[in-house]
Design an enzyme around this catalytic site. Sequence first.
Site, PDB file in Angstrom:
ATOM      1  N   GLY A  50     -11.552 -58.005 -36.482  1.00 11.45           N
ATOM      2  CA  GLY A  50     -10.663 -58.036 -35.466  1.00 11.45           C
ATOM      3  C   GLY A  50     -10.456 -56.701 -34.509  1.00 11.45           C
ATOM      4  N   CYS A  51      -9.583 -56.184 -34.055  1.00 10.64           N
ATOM      5  CA  CYS A  51      -9.426 -55.156 -33.619  1.00 10.64           C
ATOM      6  C   CYS A  51     -10.456 -53.483 -33.845  1.00 10.64           C
ATOM      7  CB  CYS A  51      -8.042 -54.364 -33.338  1.00 10.64           C
ATOM      8  SG  CYS A  51      -7.748 -53.506 -33.075  1.00 10.64           S
ATOM      9  N   PHE A  52     -10.963 -52.877 -33.607  1.00 12.20           N
ATOM     10  CA  PHE A  52     -12.260 -51.964 -34.096  1.00 12.20           C
ATOM     11  C   PHE A  52     -10.563 -50.712 -34.252  1.00 12.20           C
ATOM     12  CE2 PHE A  52     -14.445 -51.274 -29.914  1.00 12.20           C
ATOM     13  CZ  PHE A  52     -13.361 -50.679 -28.841  1.00 12.20           C
ATOM     14  N   TRP A  53      -9.841 -50.604 -33.852  1.00  9.65           N
ATOM     15  CA  TRP A  53      -8.983 -49.584 -34.277  1.00  9.65           C
ATOM     16  C   TRP A  53      -8.276 -49.310 -35.551  1.00  9.65           C
ATOM     17  CZ3 TRP A  53      -5.795 -50.852 -28.923  1.00  9.65           C
ATOM     18  CH2 TRP A  53      -6.151 -50.500 -28.281  1.00  9.65           C
TER      19      TRP A  53
END
Length: 209
Positions: A50-53
């Site tokens: 998902g979101c790499f953050w």
Amino acid sequence: MKRRNLLSLLLLLPTLASCEPEKAMPADAKNPAPMPKIPEGAETITLGAGCFWCIEAAFRRFEGVYSATSGYMGGTMANPTYEQVCDGSTGHAEVVQVVFDPKKITPEKVLTWFWDLHDPTTLNRQGADSGTQYRSAIFYHTDAQKTLAEASKKAAQANFKDPIVTEITKAGTFYPAENYHQDYYFQNKSNGYCRMVIEPKLKKLKLDH
């Protein structure tokens, strides 16, 4: 779907900020970050969840991890930008390349955290973030990692009702994301997406200190 689309559903919250980068950024903010350094004896694995953050924020907290660098892998275009990856046309996944000391944190433990950090049963989606760029993926760098990833996936299935859809693929070219994506959570804790999506993940894993 870009993350700002998630935030558009929450406009009733007056303090919620956009997940897009601030308008005033350093001159090099949109330049690709440097490639991560690989110390002698270190091991590298690249993970999409998902979101790499979110994934970067978690792995930066683990003892034994030298670096966690947000970037792109698995697509067909060289040197993709965030905008190009977001429109889904390049085939890349948002990933985090994790460089770690296997004497301090085993590859098995790295993958245990990976399964805990996201829902690997939702195809091309994590929460409201949808698109092939958010797919669950393990990009292995060695044959030993491939074998380990396959065994880990099989074992992890016992923790999920639905089938795990995580792809296990040989690592290709890693493109570090733009500088403003690196260390994003710790630089933007007041951002709405960070508060509502990333922070709860870290609290769940007791990584919010």
